[in-house]
Design an enzyme around this catalytic site. Structure first.
Site, PDB file in Angstrom:
ATOM      1  CD  GLU A  41       1.037  -3.736 -12.118  1.00  0.00           C
ATOM      2  OE1 GLU A  41       0.750  -3.567 -10.923  1.00  0.00           O
ATOM      3  OE2 GLU A  41       1.497  -2.844 -12.845  1.00  0.00           O
ATOM      4  CG  HIS A  51       6.920   0.838 -14.330  1.00  0.00           C
ATOM      5  ND1 HIS A  51       6.973   0.192 -13.123  1.00  0.00           N
ATOM      6  CD2 HIS A  51       8.161   0.744 -14.860  1.00  0.00           C
ATOM      7  CE1 HIS A  51       8.201  -0.249 -12.914  1.00  0.00           C
ATOM      8  NE2 HIS A  51       8.948   0.079 -13.957  1.00  0.00           N
ATOM      9  CD  GLU A  52       2.040   1.363 -13.656  1.00  0.00           C
ATOM     10  OE1 GLU A  52       2.487   0.809 -12.645  1.00  0.00           O
ATOM     11  OE2 GLU A  52       2.486   2.439 -14.082  1.00  0.00           O
ATOM     12  CD  GLU A  61       6.006  -1.925  -8.460  1.00  0.00           C
ATOM     13  OE1 GLU A  61       7.053  -1.395  -8.871  1.00  0.00           O
ATOM     14  OE2 GLU A  61       4.873  -1.502  -8.737  1.00  0.00           O
ATOM     15  CD  GLU A 105       5.170  -2.345 -13.045  1.00  0.00           C
ATOM     16  OE1 GLU A 105       4.342  -1.540 -13.509  1.00  0.00           O
ATOM     17  OE2 GLU A 105       5.379  -2.445 -11.828  1.00  0.00           O
ATOM     18  CG  HIS A 131       9.166   8.477 -11.798  1.00  0.00           C
ATOM     19  ND1 HIS A 131       8.233   8.794 -10.838  1.00  0.00           N
ATOM     20  CD2 HIS A 131       8.734   7.338 -12.376  1.00  0.00           C
ATOM     21  CE1 HIS A 131       7.277   7.868 -10.835  1.00  0.00           C
ATOM     22  NE2 HIS A 131       7.554   6.970 -11.754  1.00  0.00           N
TER      23      HIS A 131
HETATM   24  C1  NOJ Z   1       3.888   1.995 -10.213  1.00  0.00           C
HETATM   25  C2  NOJ Z   1       5.255   1.624 -10.626  1.00  0.00           C
HETATM   26  O1  NOJ Z   1       5.293   0.287 -11.028  1.00  0.00           O
HETATM   27  C3  NOJ Z   1       6.167   1.866  -9.467  1.00  0.00           C
HETATM   28  O2  NOJ Z   1       7.456   1.368  -9.725  1.00  0.00           O
HETATM   29  C4  NOJ Z   1       6.174   3.331  -9.142  1.00  0.00           C
HETATM   30  O3  NOJ Z   1       6.984   3.551  -8.028  1.00  0.00           O
HETATM   31  C5  NOJ Z   1       4.765   3.809  -8.851  1.00  0.00           C
HETATM   32  N1  NOJ Z   1       3.890   3.421  -9.870  1.00  0.00           N
HETATM   33  C6  NOJ Z   1       4.696   5.324  -8.717  1.00  0.00           C
HETATM   34  O4  NOJ Z   1       4.888   5.899  -9.966  1.00  0.00           O
END
Ligand code: NOJ
Ligand code: CA
Length: 696
Positions: free
Chosen positions: A169, A477-478, A502, A496, A407
């Site tokens: 990132e 994500h991550e 973000e 991601e 989520h």
């Molecule tokens: C990191 C994620 O990239 C983001 O989109 C998310 O809102 C937060 N973590 C919380 O899970």
């Protein structure tokens, strides 16, 4: 579906003289053993040596010299020319055409261990991987190091981020190879939750390079399965890049069991930057899916109860203090975003605008102490906060024809998630969730593992398989940066694994050239959940009034075309779209699945123009973006069907627009055009233009 047009097999003899060569269009790959019996490969492009002879091999726990003492025992060659149809993507048909050379190697010393190296040479680059044949002398083994090198032949310009074991990132740096040093960048990157960068000269792949004579080279990997991610150590003086695999908790790299293969190492080459973006080498080097019915996998756009948390307007957590014990009642803070009434507001907005999905974060208990504690059992994935009515939301969404998106934030505790995986996916099935966004913010548990190591690579794949089992689409994500696995797992739609939009919400954000570099780096491996579409570009974060998004509004529209994802977020708040109904029309109409893609103009760090044709329709959509420099993009419309006229609707920066001083100034105008027309688009500083074309 695979149509095999032509394939031939030739058997080489053990006596074949080195160097072995494979020629394909402008590319020559050569392979030889040096005087010590060490494998070496080299790559020529149009007669220029781009990769000088470079080492291949391994240090294994069982054999610290598994890179020398080899002889060639045989070779095989074949030609493949086929086309296949992805479940979704940037085009309907993908051509896969290459020359393959397999080199069979055997160590002279007992026990005579075997190693195969397979090269595939495409018109636009080279892929190679190691294959460990089944053999008694190497059954279960541990990779201590992979010694693959990419010996570049000049001090090229390079677009890079630090080689971090836990994060992709970072903001990009553009420099010469000899200037790569990530220490200051890593130290300053306090906005990244977990940073592990022991080597100041390590960079991530996909690594984008440009030579002094304007040849573009992209180095990455394909089909990262049961192996750690590869990073590259840069030797600035010799211009040599060496593979560095992300280690596990005890410092080993990979645990393997023959027969097995490594991921492919990829080198994409062209003297046109547009060809790099058009290359399908990485997808082609991934396996076709084993299942065949993916009718349940549906690309879509989605809104989310999300940007309001990112910008600090509401919270993920229900209370401000964590419960101290089992019986301690949480005290609501009054700012919890995922409450039933607010979720319904987003469902209404999605339904009114033909947006298929609604993501809700912060709906389940645990967010009071989720971050930074290296705690294993923060979350379960089935217990809602008291103000989130699962059943009522399910019924309301269904009545409006909208799909809810689950989520699952794990806070890095992959062990905890794995224990609950079936329960979590059963919950999704029971309450109508067909997609899940997963997250891994924080240090990984099992403790000592890294996001990009072999253990986690396997974890993410297990989650993708679980998605297949329960028919759930995944947006991770991550994770490690993608390597084309969306071909094998068409339900693993997006990731991601990069610096998303973000960062403009909670940090100093992304530089104006960021989105012109991403397609050449992060996106080479697969779709990115970048979350485009921010319309309120200033005064959106109550606690940080000076914060701005570093683009114009028109550029946010263009990102729907220039950044590909089959799960594409419509990231801003409903009220911010309602303030710009005319501009919002582009987001409503832009598709997420395509029959055709044309990379019209591109230069990493400067600009990108892409046109795409809607799947199953005759409509085209175009996005053009620029870095901090205003520029004019002259776009020949020769991609349009010959002899047809189209109504073009152009969403452009208005005169005087500028990302710093006047980002929300746009104008929308229409023209009648055909394939002989050239559109002239004026792009503001960090601006863009989005165009839709409808046949008349
Ligand atoms: C990191 C994620 O990239 C983001 O989109 C998310 O809102 C937060 N973590 C919380 O899970
Ligand atoms: Ca630039």
């Amino acid at each position: 579906m695979i149509i095999l047009l032509c394939s031939s097999l030739l058997q080489g003899s053990a006596q074949e003289q080195a160097p072995l060569q494979v020629d394909r269009d402008n590319i020559r790959l050569s392979f030889s053993l040096d005087g010590e019996g060490s494998p070496r490969y080299a790559v020529l492009y149009k007669g220029h040596q781009l990769i000088a002879p470079s080492r291949q091999g391994f240090v294994l726990a069982e054999d610290s010299l598994f890179y020398k003492g080899f002889t060639i025992t045989g070779t095989e060659r074949k030609s493949v020319n086929e086309t296949w149809e992805p479940v979704w993507g940037e085009e309907r048909n993908i051509r896969n055409s290459y020359e393959q050379l397999t080199v069979h190697l055997k160590q002279q010393n007992a026990p005579g261990r075997l190693l195969d190296i397979v090269f595939r040479v495409f018109a636009d680059g080279v892929g190679f991987r190691y294959e460990f044949p089944q053999q008694s002398g190497l059954k279960y083994f541990v990779v201590k190091d992979e010694l693959t090198e990419f010996h570049l032949t000049g001090d090229h310009t390079v677009f890079w981020i630090p080689g971090d074991y836990d994060s992709n990132e970072y903001a990009y740096t553009t420099s010469r190879l000899s200037e790569v040093n990530n220490s200051r960048i890593v130290q300053a990157a306090a906005d990244i939750a977990v940073r592990t960068v022991p080597d100041p000269f390590a960079v991530q792949t996909p690594l984008m390079l440009k030579t002094g004579n304007n040849i573009y080279i992209n180095i990455h990997e394909a089909a990262l399965i049961n192996y750690p991610a590869m990073q590259l150590h840069v030797d600035g003086a010799s211009h040599q890049l060496s593979a560095r695999l992300v280690p596990d908790a005890v410092g080993n790299k990979a645990y393997l069991h023959s027969p097995c293969t490594t991921p492919w190492r990829t080198i994409i080459i062209s003297d046109k930057a547009t060809d790099i973006l058009a290359s399908r080498i990485i997808l082609n080097l991934n396996e076709a899916p084993s299942a065949t019915d993916f009718s349940w996998v549906r690309p879509m756009k989605f809104v989310g109860v999300w940007w309001e948390m990112q910008t600090g307007k509401s919270t993920w957590n229900y209370a401000d203090d964590a419960a101290r014990g089992k019986d301690d009642v949480l005290q609501p803070n009054g700012r919890h975003g995922a409450n039933t009434a607010n979720v319904k507001r987003y469902i209404d907005f999605a339904a009114a605008n033909g947006i298929q999905g609604v993501l809700v974060e912060g709906w389940n208990t645990g967010w009071e102490d989720w971050f930074g504690n290296w705690k294993e059992d923060v979350f379960d994935f089935i217990t809602p906060y008291p103000d989130f009515n699962v059943k009522e939301i399910e019924q309301y969404a269904a009545s409006k024809g909208v799909q809810m998106i689950m989520h699952n934030e794990t806070s890095g505790a992959a062990t905890n998630y794995e224990r609950q995986l079936d329960t979590a996916f059963r919950f999704m099935n029971a309450f109508g969730y067909h997609a899940v966004k997963t997250g891994y913010v924080g240090r990984i548990i099992p403790r000592g593992e890294h996001h990009d190591g072999q253990w986690m690579v396997n974890h993410y794949e297990r989650v993708a398989r679980k998605g297949l089992q329960y028919r759930v689409m995944i947006d991770a994500h991550e994770p490690p940066r993608p390597t084309g696995l969306q071909r094998t797992y068409p339900n693993w739609m997006a990731s991601e694994a990069g610096r998303g939009n973000e960062y403009n919400a909670f940090s100093n954000g992304n530089a104006p050239d960021h989105e012109t570099i991403l397609p050449f780096t992060r996106l080479m491996g697969g779709p990115m959940d970048y979350t485009p579409g921010i319309f309120k570009l200033r005064h959106y974060a109550p606690h940080a009034p000076d914060r701005t998004v570093h683009t114009t509004l028109a550029k946010q529209l263009a990102l729907y075309v220039t950044i590909y994802s089959p799960l594409q977020m419509v990231a801003d708040l409903p009220e911010n779209y309602e303030a710009h109904p005319d501009a919002f029309r582009f987001i409503r109409e832009v598709p997420v699945d395509w029959d055709d893609t044309r990379i019209i103009a591109a230069e990493p760090g400067d600009y990108i123009t892409i046109a795409r044709k809607e799947k199953g329709k005759h409509n085209w959509f175009l996005g053009a973006i620029t870095d901090e420099n205003a520029r004019t993009a002259a776009v020949p419309l020769s991609f349009l069907d010959k002899g047809k006229q189209y109504r073009a609707v152009i969403y452009a920066d208005a005169p005087g627009a500028d990302w710093k001083t006047n980002p929300e100034a746009y104008r929308i105008y229409e023209m009648v055009v055909d394939g002989n027309s050239t559109l002239t688009l004026q792009l503001a500083a960090s601006g863009g233009a989005a165009v839709s074309f409808y046949p008349l």
